[in-house]
Motif scaffolding. Structure first.
Motif, PDB file in Angstrom:
ATOM      1  N   ASP A 217      28.471  47.691  36.277  1.00 45.47           N
ATOM      2  CA  ASP A 217      28.940  46.287  36.354  1.00 45.47           C
ATOM      3  C   ASP A 217      30.480  46.276  36.368  1.00 45.47           C
ATOM      4  O   ASP A 217      30.849  47.220  36.295  1.00 45.47           O
ATOM      5  CB  ASP A 217      27.977  45.127  35.471  1.00 45.47           C
ATOM      6  N   THR A 218      30.950  45.057  36.120  1.00 45.72           N
ATOM      7  CA  THR A 218      32.373  44.700  36.209  1.00 45.72           C
ATOM      8  C   THR A 218      32.897  45.544  34.852  1.00 45.72           C
ATOM      9  O   THR A 218      34.041  45.614  34.855  1.00 45.72           O
ATOM     10  CB  THR A 218      32.598  43.149  36.700  1.00 45.72           C
ATOM     11  N   ASP A 219      32.396  45.450  34.005  1.00 40.84           N
ATOM     12  CA  ASP A 219      32.738  46.178  32.570  1.00 40.84           C
ATOM     13  C   ASP A 219      32.792  47.509  32.590  1.00 40.84           C
ATOM     14  O   ASP A 219      33.292  48.244  31.711  1.00 40.84           O
ATOM     15  CB  ASP A 219      31.810  45.729  31.372  1.00 40.84           C
ATOM     16  N   GLY A 220      31.937  48.269  33.754  1.00 43.59           N
ATOM     17  CA  GLY A 220      31.932  49.666  33.621  1.00 43.59           C
ATOM     18  C   GLY A 220      30.484  50.113  33.929  1.00 43.59           C
ATOM     19  O   GLY A 220      29.945  49.723  34.965  1.00 43.59           O
ATOM     20  N   PHE A 221      29.948  51.211  33.265  1.00 38.76           N
ATOM     21  CA  PHE A 221      28.752  51.762  33.838  1.00 38.76           C
ATOM     22  C   PHE A 221      27.847  52.248  32.591  1.00 38.76           C
ATOM     23  O   PHE A 221      28.500  52.267  31.415  1.00 38.76           O
ATOM     24  CB  PHE A 221      28.906  53.080  34.649  1.00 38.76           C
ATOM     25  N   TYR A 222      26.797  52.707  32.954  1.00 39.21           N
ATOM     26  CA  TYR A 222      25.653  52.786  31.407  1.00 39.21           C
ATOM     27  C   TYR A 222      24.698  54.074  31.928  1.00 39.21           C
ATOM     28  O   TYR A 222      24.310  54.257  33.302  1.00 39.21           O
ATOM     29  CB  TYR A 222      24.665  51.694  31.483  1.00 39.21           C
ATOM     30  N   MET A 223      24.680  54.861  31.008  1.00 41.92           N
ATOM     31  CA  MET A 223      24.119  56.117  31.168  1.00 41.92           C
ATOM     32  C   MET A 223      22.871  56.191  29.909  1.00 41.92           C
ATOM     33  O   MET A 223      23.206  55.956  28.926  1.00 41.92           O
ATOM     34  CB  MET A 223      25.131  57.154  30.969  1.00 41.92           C
ATOM     35  N   GLN A 224      21.919  57.074  30.308  1.00 43.69           N
ATOM     36  CA  GLN A 224      20.683  57.184  29.569  1.00 43.69           C
ATOM     37  C   GLN A 224      20.738  58.865  29.322  1.00 43.69           C
ATOM     38  O   GLN A 224      20.698  59.499  30.471  1.00 43.69           O
ATOM     39  CB  GLN A 224      19.428  56.586  29.971  1.00 43.69           C
ATOM     40  N   TRP A 225      20.712  59.136  28.138  1.00 39.93           N
ATOM     41  CA  TRP A 225      20.415  60.301  27.798  1.00 39.93           C
ATOM     42  C   TRP A 225      19.052  60.786  27.183  1.00 39.93           C
ATOM     43  O   TRP A 225      18.265  59.764  26.821  1.00 39.93           O
ATOM     44  CB  TRP A 225      21.087  61.001  26.852  1.00 39.93           C
ATOM     45  N   THR A 226      18.503  61.936  26.948  1.00 38.55           N
ATOM     46  CA  THR A 226      17.215  62.310  26.546  1.00 38.55           C
ATOM     47  C   THR A 226      17.739  63.057  24.970  1.00 38.55           C
ATOM     48  O   THR A 226      18.286  64.052  25.132  1.00 38.55           O
ATOM     49  CB  THR A 226      16.280  63.199  27.141  1.00 38.55           C
ATOM     50  N   ALA A 227      17.602  62.179  23.744  1.00 39.23           N
ATOM     51  CA  ALA A 227      18.120  62.702  22.510  1.00 39.23           C
ATOM     52  C   ALA A 227      16.732  63.760  22.020  1.00 39.23           C
ATOM     53  O   ALA A 227      15.885  62.997  21.534  1.00 39.23           O
ATOM     54  CB  ALA A 227      18.586  61.837  21.886  1.00 39.23           C
ATOM     55  N   ARG A 228      17.049  65.117  21.891  1.00 40.27           N
ATOM     56  CA  ARG A 228      15.835  65.699  21.682  1.00 40.27           C
ATOM     57  C   ARG A 228      15.494  65.657  20.146  1.00 40.27           C
ATOM     58  O   ARG A 228      14.447  66.386  19.487  1.00 40.27           O
ATOM     59  CB  ARG A 228      15.807  66.848  21.939  1.00 40.27           C
ATOM     60  N   ASN A 229      16.526  65.249  19.274  1.00 39.86           N
ATOM     61  CA  ASN A 229      16.541  65.236  17.684  1.00 39.86           C
ATOM     62  C   ASN A 229      15.948  66.511  16.966  1.00 39.86           C
ATOM     63  O   ASN A 229      15.091  66.366  16.113  1.00 39.86           O
ATOM     64  CB  ASN A 229      15.770  63.784  17.383  1.00 39.86           C
ATOM     65  N   GLY A 230      16.527  67.614  17.532  1.00 39.49           N
ATOM     66  CA  GLY A 230      16.024  68.828  16.969  1.00 39.49           C
ATOM     67  C   GLY A 230      14.611  69.201  17.285  1.00 39.49           C
ATOM     68  O   GLY A 230      14.117  70.463  16.927  1.00 39.49           O
ATOM     69  N   SER A 231      13.991  68.690  18.236  1.00 39.03           N
ATOM     70  CA  SER A 231      12.692  69.051  18.617  1.00 39.03           C
ATOM     71  C   SER A 231      12.572  69.515  19.971  1.00 39.03           C
ATOM     72  O   SER A 231      13.394  69.155  20.911  1.00 39.03           O
ATOM     73  CB  SER A 231      11.532  67.967  18.511  1.00 39.03           C
ATOM     74  N   ASN A 232      11.963  70.600  20.294  1.00 36.51           N
ATOM     75  CA  ASN A 232      11.726  71.258  21.579  1.00 36.51           C
ATOM     76  C   ASN A 232      10.504  71.054  22.199  1.00 36.51           C
ATOM     77  O   ASN A 232      10.194  71.356  23.601  1.00 36.51           O
ATOM     78  CB  ASN A 232      11.829  72.691  21.543  1.00 36.51           C
TER      79      ASN A 232
END
Length: 270
Positions: A217-232
């Protein structure tokens, strides 16, 4: 996504567009839409969105095609969504004309790949294959070449000529990039977050992988990650969303699915 959910999602987007306004390959003309009076939209629920009451409609009176994933684009006069009847190479872009909060029956626009779909409110931009994008101006589609870096996840800023995209590939230009929309695609690309640098450092520091550009949007951009939190194995994984300014500076984060039962989380496989 089943047909009932898609009907409701399409109608919710149409209603949500009103709220958003208060805060973006065929080479031939698209066929005429069926008569709008064959389609009915009935309010079935009201949602509270940022202090506003937004009606949720169900679209009836027309047979919808088979929709795939949740890609949608909304302009002042239409909702766009991809459909797929057979295999991966059989996806098509459909247009549902909209007047006020009323949708009309859909019409097919052209072939597309299910990588990305976006709009700046004037044109609709969608992928028609590697190195090729379709640009629909409301009446016809023309094609524009993409670079060999295979731009993905394009996100145009509504009401402007700014676009963000993820350049894939094994070159120094790979990563989140900002550009300027043109009639032939885009120009003035500027790398903001490099794949071979920023993304690798984030994986090492936070155990976050599979970044995806999801909005702008006009304020910038947004990204999503997958946080594995130490798990495989997917246990305890979350999907944090981060907001960045137009130059790629991280502004804030959003934890969107913490505290949910494991069976309620959508966990990607690697």
């Amino acid at each position: 996504m089943n047909q009932m959910m898609t009907k409701r999602l399409l109608s919710l987007v149409a209603a949500g567009r009103v709220f958003a306004a208060s805060l973006a390959g065929c080479g031939s003309n698209a066929p005429e839409s069926p008569k709008a009076n064959a389609v009915k939209m009935e309010a079935i629920q009201t949602l509270k969105l940022a202090g506003k009451d937004v009606p949720l409609y169900e679209l009836t009176g027309t047979e919808l095609p088979h929709f795939v994933n949740s890609l949608l684009a909304v302009t002042a006069d239409a909702v766009y969504a991809p459909t797929q009847e057979k295999g991966e190479d059989d996806a098509h872009l459909w247009k549902f004309p909209m007047k006020g909060d009323k949708l009309s029956a859909g019409q097919e626009i052209g072939l597309m790949k299910r990588y990305w779909l976006t709009t700046n409110g004037q044109n609709v931009y969608f992928c028609q294959g590697n190195h090729v994008q379709g640009i629909y101006d409301g009446s016809a589609v023309h094609q524009a070449a993409l670079s060999s870096n295979r731009e993905r996840s394009l996100q145009a800023v509504y009401g402007s000529d700014t676009v963000y995209f993820d350049r894939e590939g094994a070159s120094a230009t790979a990563g989140i990039t900002r550009g300027t929309l043109t009639k032939d695609g885009f120009s003035n690309p500027k790398l903001l977050l490099a794949t071979f640098g920023y993304m690798d450092q984030r994986k090492a520091a936070k155990d976050e992988v599979a970044p995806k550009l999801i909005a702008a949007d006009t304020d910038g951009f947004y990204m999503q990650w997958t946080a594995r939190n130490g798990s495989n194995n997917g246990t305890g994984w979350t999907k944090p969303v981060y907001a960045f300014d137009p130059d790629g500076k991280e502004l804030r984060s959003f934890e969107v699915n913490t505290g949910l039962a494991e069976v309620m989380k959508i966990v990607p496989k690697f």
